[in-house]
Design an enzyme around this catalytic site. Structure first.
Site, PDB file in Angstrom:
ATOM      1  CB  SER A 102      -0.987  -0.031   1.630  1.00  0.00           C
ATOM      2  OG  SER A 102      -1.875   0.926   1.345  1.00  0.00           O
ATOM      3  CG  ASP A 241      -2.612   4.131  -1.883  1.00  0.00           C
ATOM      4  OD1 ASP A 241      -3.442   3.921  -2.686  1.00  0.00           O
ATOM      5  OD2 ASP A 241      -2.594   3.273  -0.654  1.00  0.00           O
ATOM      6  CG  ASP A 243      -2.709  -0.634  -2.664  1.00  0.00           C
ATOM      7  OD1 ASP A 243      -2.733   0.551  -2.361  1.00  0.00           O
ATOM      8  OD2 ASP A 243      -3.341  -1.526  -2.188  1.00  0.00           O
ATOM      9  CG  ASP A 245      -6.213   0.803  -1.343  1.00  0.00           C
ATOM     10  OD1 ASP A 245      -5.157   1.648  -1.165  1.00  0.00           O
ATOM     11  OD2 ASP A 245      -6.250  -0.406  -0.504  1.00  0.00           O
TER      12      ASP A 245
END
Length: 445
Positions: A102, A241, A243, A245
């Site tokens: 993340s 960010d 990833d 999400d």
């Protein structure tokens, strides 16, 4: 059962240490594969990743694990976490895997798992896989070993899917948008999707080298985005960010727009069209009291969940809500996705900007946040929150804030830290309360 591998959002840690090694990843693949070998069809797993250096190692290890127990593997290469959730469901796969840590820097990595419905795994599934990881799994017969292949059109499929969240008549022509992809998983798909809708794009964080993910860019490092928005005279800035999400926005003046304001905007628009389900939205205990008051003024509720988009999603599904999220930028819109999707959220924000005809600074600040202060207190051991004096100080603070604010005290799930958050109309009072509780925790530690 005490969890050794799974945390609040999959498995995560420093690569080549602890749980985040190639050997463990292979065992995760074997365990998760074995757990989802259900029925007599040919079983399939979709594996995606972000751009961190260790992604290649973890991907190879997972592929070895899954194929060794007889599951076929489809690899997508770098794609956002929500894209893997989408493809898992659309490709009728039995399981989806996202390799990402993340918003963490490149030294960390993680493994997130999705079920065949595109949702994150239940506690029951995770606990079952935990047990299987810690024992040897029966391997497939030589003729039944899984096959692995890469697909080339995954990015195009995802871009097409996210654009469907924007009304057909809406175009982004005439807008100048800065898009910061954190050198992460969305470095190609997010700018492409926004450009295809007509906007002029200025990109940041789109040159991953394996080690620069989230480094001075992205939703947790906004200085570069703010400078670009102002310097380019852009209409809005979008930060994802690693990833992709989560989403944080910067208006044309360089002011930050956090997840609370984004949720307020999305909820307002859906409620006006009669499309908001559940009578409100779901956020976490960290969302600002100002958001709760704003929604109440519209006749809408704010249901609060524990910190973590997984807990938000659980409460959304249980209560029939279609919008939820976190102050940190996770935006979950169940009409469009099964998990947080920063790109879809960004498209909703820009679409609202187009349809309103307003500037971002006018549109995206729907309420004034009440003063909020969060401090972390590190402790050496023991259980400070069970201390009698700490409990007494907390009780006094709660009484002091009654009807005028909120107090949230919670231990970190990953380190010996107590998080102390207070908010209320009186900033001086909030600060004094936080300092008093922090001091009591430190004395008890």
């Amino acid at each position: 059962m005490v969890r050794k591998f799974f945390g609040t959002d999959g498995i995560r840690g420093r690569t080549n240490q602890g749980v985040m090694t190639a050997a463990t990843a292979m065992r995760v693949g074997q365990a998760a594969g074995r757990h989802f070998l259900r029925g007599d069809h040919r079983h399939r797993v979709v594996i995606g990743k972000d751009t961190r250096l260790s992604g290649y190692m973890m991907e190879s290890a997972l592929v070895a694990g899954f194929t060794s127990v007889g599951m076929d593997v489809i690899m997508t290469g770098p794609l956002p976490t929500p894209a893997i959730a989408l493809l898992t469901r659309e490709m009728r796969a039995d399981l989806g895997v996202m390799i990402s840590a993340s918003h963490n820097l490149f030294e960390d990595n993680g493994i997130k798992l999705f079920g065949p419905d595109g949702f994150k795994l239940s506690d029951e599934d995770e606990l079952a896989i935990e047990t299987l990881i810690q024992s040897d799994q029966p391997l497939a017969a030589s003729a039944d070993i899984g096959r692995a292949r890469r697909i080339d059109d995954a990015r195009g499929r995802y871009i097409h899917a996210v654009k469907q969240s924007v009304p057909q008549q809406v175009r982004f022509d005439g807008l100048k948008i800065v898009v910061d992809c954190a050198h992460g998983a969305a470095y190609e798909v997010a700018p492409s999707a926004i450009w295809e809708l007509g906007a002029k794009i200025i990109t940041l964080g789109v040159n991953p080298n394996g080690k620069n993910i989230n480094d001075g860019v992205g939703s947790t490092s906004l200085d570069a985005l703010k400078a670009a928005v102002i310097g380019e005279g852009a209409d809005i800035g979008i930060a994802l960010d690693g990833d992709a999400d989560r989403l944080i926005v910067v208006d044309e003046t360089g002011r930050t727009v956090d997840g609370d304001q984004i949720m307020a905007l999305i909820a307002t628009g859906l409620a006006a069209r009669g499309a908001l389900q559940g009578g409100g939205i779901v956020a976490t205990v960290m969302s600002n009291l100002g958001l709760e008051r704003y929604l109440a003024g519209l006749g809408l509720t704010l249901e609060r969940a524990k910190v973590g988009d997984r807990h938000v999603l659980e409460k959304m599904r249980a209560g029939g809500f279609n919008v939820g999220g976190e102050q940190s930028g996770h935006m979950i819109m169940l009409d469009n996705a099964t998990t947080g999707d920063g790109t879809i959220a960004a498209l909703q924000v820009v679409s609202a900007l187009v349809q309103s005809g307003k500037k971002a600074s006018e549109l995206l600040h729907l309420f004034d946040p009440v003063p909020q202060l969060l401090k972390n207190v590190r402790y050496a051991g023991g259980a400070p929150l069970e201390n009698e004096n700490v409990q007494s100080v907390i009780a006094e603070a709660e009484a002091e804030l009654a009807g005028k604010g909120r107090l949230v005290i919670r231990p970190s799930g990953t380190e010996p830290v107590i998080r102390v958050m207070a908010e209320g109309d009186d900033e001086a009072q909030v600060r004094a309360i936080v300092e008093r509780i922090c001091a009591a925790v430190q004395d008890a530690a």
